[in-house]
Scaffold this motif. Structure first.
Motif, short mmCIF file in Angstrom:
data_model
loop_
_atom_site.label_atom_id
_atom_site.label_comp_id
_atom_site.label_asym_id
_atom_site.label_seq_id
_atom_site.Cartn_x
_atom_site.Cartn_y
_atom_site.Cartn_z
N THR A 2 0.83 -1.20 0.00
CA THR A 2 0.00 0.00 0.00
C THR A 2 0.87 1.25 0.00
N TYR A 3 0.25 2.36 -0.33
CA TYR A 3 0.96 3.64 -0.32
C TYR A 3 1.51 3.92 1.08
N ARG A 4 0.68 3.69 2.07
CA ARG A 4 1.10 3.94 3.46
C ARG A 4 2.32 3.10 3.86
N GLU A 5 2.29 1.82 3.50
CA GLU A 5 3.42 0.94 3.81
C GLU A 5 4.67 1.37 3.04
N VAL A 7 5.46 4.41 2.07
CA VAL A 7 5.99 5.60 2.75
C VAL A 7 6.72 5.17 4.03
N ARG A 8 6.16 4.23 4.75
CA ARG A 8 6.80 3.73 5.97
C ARG A 8 8.19 3.16 5.64
N GLN A 9 8.29 2.45 4.55
CA GLN A 9 9.58 1.87 4.15
C GLN A 9 10.58 2.95 3.73
N ARG A 11 10.62 5.95 5.01
CA ARG A 11 11.04 6.52 6.30
C ARG A 11 12.06 5.64 7.00
N GLU A 34 3.37 8.59 -7.03
CA GLU A 34 3.01 7.35 -7.71
C GLU A 34 3.84 7.14 -8.97
N ARG A 77 6.70 5.34 -6.49
CA ARG A 77 6.17 4.08 -5.97
C ARG A 77 5.87 3.04 -7.06
#
Length: 119
Positions: A2-5, A7-9, A11, A34, A77
């Motif tokens: 997912t987009y959220r995951e 971004v977490r990676q 970070r 994207e 992404r």
């Protein structure tokens, strides 16, 4: 991923940069998008293989005064996810791409980055 995951990676990859590199990163905006836009894809030749982009003035080309706007590192992404078969591959590519773009910020050439394994 997912987009959220994703971004977490990004970070996590940022947090794992060496302290001496993190101290040099001033006024740098790191974002996830994207896809590259038409201008970026045209510049690089293919929007499917452009994983990241550094926009700004490398530290080695500054005259002591930084630019008024932040430098920008973009991690794309969809090209990364489409090129990677597994989550582990994507996490690795995120790390390599971030390092590559940080290297450009620091003033490293493509040849320098290839020699270090980030090209």
């Amino acid at each position: 991923m997912t987009y959220r995951e994703f971004v977490r990676q990004v970070r996590r990859a940022y947090a794992r940069l060496p302290e001496n590199v993190l101290r040099r990163l001033e006024n740098v905006d790191i974002v996830v998008e994207e896809w590259p836009g038409p201008d970026e894809a045209e510049l690089m030749g293919d929007h499917d293989t452009l994983f990241g982009l550094y926009q700004g003035w490398p530290l080695t080309e500054r005259d002591g005064i930084g630019p008024p706007l932040p430098d920008r590192i973009v991690i794309y992404r969809q090209p990364i996810l489409r090129a990677c078969e597994t989550r582990a591959d994507a996490v690795r590519e995120i790390r390599v791409t971030l390092w590559h773009e940080v290297g450009h910020y620091l003033g490293m050439s493509e040849a320098d980055l290839h020699r270090l394994g980030y090209g």
